[in-house]
Scaffold this motif. Structure first.
Motif, PDB file in Angstrom:
ATOM      1  N   SER A  11       0.663  -1.218   0.014  1.00 36.34           N
ATOM      2  CA  SER A  11      -0.015   0.084   0.010  1.00 36.34           C
ATOM      3  C   SER A  11       0.817   1.105  -0.017  1.00 36.34           C
ATOM      4  CB  SER A  11      -0.853   0.014   1.215  1.00 36.34           C
ATOM      5  OG  SER A  11      -1.844  -1.010   1.246  1.00 36.34           O
ATOM      6  N   VAL A  12       0.868   2.060  -0.893  1.00 34.38           N
ATOM      7  CA  VAL A  12       1.465   3.430  -1.084  1.00 34.38           C
ATOM      8  C   VAL A  12       0.519   4.746  -1.206  1.00 34.38           C
ATOM      9  CG1 VAL A  12       3.584   2.133  -1.909  1.00 34.38           C
ATOM     10  CG2 VAL A  12       1.915   2.784  -3.596  1.00 34.38           C
ATOM     11  N   GLN A  13       1.218   5.733  -1.303  1.00 31.63           N
ATOM     12  CA  GLN A  13       0.664   6.911  -1.870  1.00 31.63           C
ATOM     13  C   GLN A  13       0.689   7.328  -3.072  1.00 31.63           C
ATOM     14  OE1 GLN A  13      -1.027   8.945   0.562  1.00 31.63           O
ATOM     15  NE2 GLN A  13      -0.889   7.451   2.048  1.00 31.63           N
ATOM     16  N   ALA A  14      -0.079   8.267  -3.834  1.00 32.38           N
ATOM     17  CA  ALA A  14      -0.061   8.463  -5.168  1.00 32.38           C
ATOM     18  C   ALA A  14       1.251   9.100  -5.376  1.00 32.38           C
ATOM     19  CB  ALA A  14      -1.236   9.239  -5.506  1.00 32.38           C
ATOM     20  N   GLY A  15       2.034   8.830  -6.685  1.00 27.61           N
ATOM     21  CA  GLY A  15       3.277   9.485  -6.635  1.00 27.61           C
ATOM     22  C   GLY A  15       4.396   8.461  -6.245  1.00 27.61           C
ATOM     23  N   ASP A  16       4.157   7.511  -5.551  1.00 22.42           N
ATOM     24  CA  ASP A  16       5.198   6.563  -4.922  1.00 22.42           C
ATOM     25  C   ASP A  16       5.612   5.463  -5.970  1.00 22.42           C
ATOM     26  OD1 ASP A  16       4.140   6.431  -1.540  1.00 22.42           O
ATOM     27  OD2 ASP A  16       5.161   7.967  -2.578  1.00 22.42           O
ATOM     28  N   SER A  17       6.633   4.881  -5.874  1.00 22.20           N
ATOM     29  CA  SER A  17       7.164   3.916  -6.353  1.00 22.20           C
ATOM     30  C   SER A  17       7.101   2.297  -5.926  1.00 22.20           C
ATOM     31  CB  SER A  17       8.471   4.018  -6.886  1.00 22.20           C
ATOM     32  OG  SER A  17       8.790   5.158  -7.601  1.00 22.20           O
ATOM     33  N   LEU A  18       6.919   1.470  -6.702  1.00 24.27           N
ATOM     34  CA  LEU A  18       7.089   0.120  -6.112  1.00 24.27           C
ATOM     35  C   LEU A  18       7.846  -0.814  -7.160  1.00 24.27           C
ATOM     36  CD1 LEU A  18       3.566  -0.894  -4.561  1.00 24.27           C
ATOM     37  CD2 LEU A  18       5.699  -0.662  -3.162  1.00 24.27           C
ATOM     38  N   ARG A  19       8.416  -1.796  -6.515  1.00 19.92           N
ATOM     39  CA  ARG A  19       9.060  -2.913  -7.544  1.00 19.92           C
ATOM     40  C   ARG A  19       8.537  -4.172  -7.567  1.00 19.92           C
ATOM     41  NH1 ARG A  19      15.086  -5.342  -7.752  1.00 19.92           N
ATOM     42  NH2 ARG A  19      15.402  -5.185 -10.029  1.00 19.92           N
ATOM     43  N   LEU A  20       7.984  -4.754  -8.241  1.00 18.71           N
ATOM     44  CA  LEU A  20       7.608  -6.047  -8.084  1.00 18.71           C
ATOM     45  C   LEU A  20       8.507  -7.255  -8.594  1.00 18.71           C
ATOM     46  CD1 LEU A  20       3.590  -5.751  -9.460  1.00 18.71           C
ATOM     47  CD2 LEU A  20       4.873  -5.293  -7.101  1.00 18.71           C
ATOM     48  N   SER A  21       8.401  -8.223  -8.052  1.00 13.37           N
ATOM     49  CA  SER A  21       9.336  -9.209  -8.420  1.00 13.37           C
ATOM     50  C   SER A  21       8.647 -10.601  -8.723  1.00 13.37           C
ATOM     51  CB  SER A  21      10.361  -9.690  -7.483  1.00 13.37           C
ATOM     52  OG  SER A  21      11.330  -8.437  -7.396  1.00 13.37           O
ATOM     53  N   CYS A  22       9.178 -11.219  -9.650  1.00  6.64           N
ATOM     54  CA  CYS A  22       8.260 -12.657 -10.182  1.00  6.64           C
ATOM     55  C   CYS A  22       9.550 -13.574 -10.229  1.00  6.64           C
ATOM     56  CB  CYS A  22       7.780 -12.570 -11.600  1.00  6.64           C
ATOM     57  SG  CYS A  22       7.190 -13.973 -12.061  1.00  6.64           S
TER      58      CYS A  22
END
Length: 127
Positions: A11-22
């Motif tokens: 859960s993040v705020q608008a404008g933030d970044s996330l990195r998904l891994s598979c």
């Protein structure tokens, strides 16, 4: 059989970044076309990004172009989705998918194009 496991959601705020891994159970995914899809509540599963076995570059849905980047690590059976400038309408469960054969020049953007799927990871973006 290929098992795919996604991680990195949150859960993040608008404008933030996330990195998904598979993470894949077999190193042979180096030769597979890989994709990321997402599904919001009450919506169809939609294509987000794909990358061929040659990893010459990713291709993207218009809604994420310029904000998301798909990449793969040929040294490890891993695929990533870097998501920047997240927006509330990016909120969805994100799925990693694998296609065991393909032509590098073809863009595989349909869910039916992929044979193996992970269990998904939730991404929630609040305004």
């Amino acid at each position: 059989q290929v098992q795919l496991v996604e991680s990195g959601g949150g859960s993040v705020q608008a404008g933030d970044s996330l990195r998904l891994s598979c993470a894949a159970s077999r190193r042979t995914i180096s030769w597979y076309t890989m994709g990321w899809f997402r599904q919001a509540p009450g919506m169809e599963r939609e294509f987000v990004a794909g990358i061929s076995w040659s990893a010459s570059g990713g291709y993207y849905a218009d809604s994420v172009k310029g904000r998301f980047t798909i990449s793969r690590d040929h040294g490890k059976p891993m695929v990533y989705l870097q998501m920047n400038s997240l927006r509330p309408d990016d909120t969805a469960v994100y799925y990693c998918a694998a296609r065991t054969w393909g032509v590098a020049a073809v863009l595989y953007m349909g869910a039916a194009d992929y044979e193996y799927w992970g269990q998904g990871t939730q991404v929630t973006v609040s305004s």
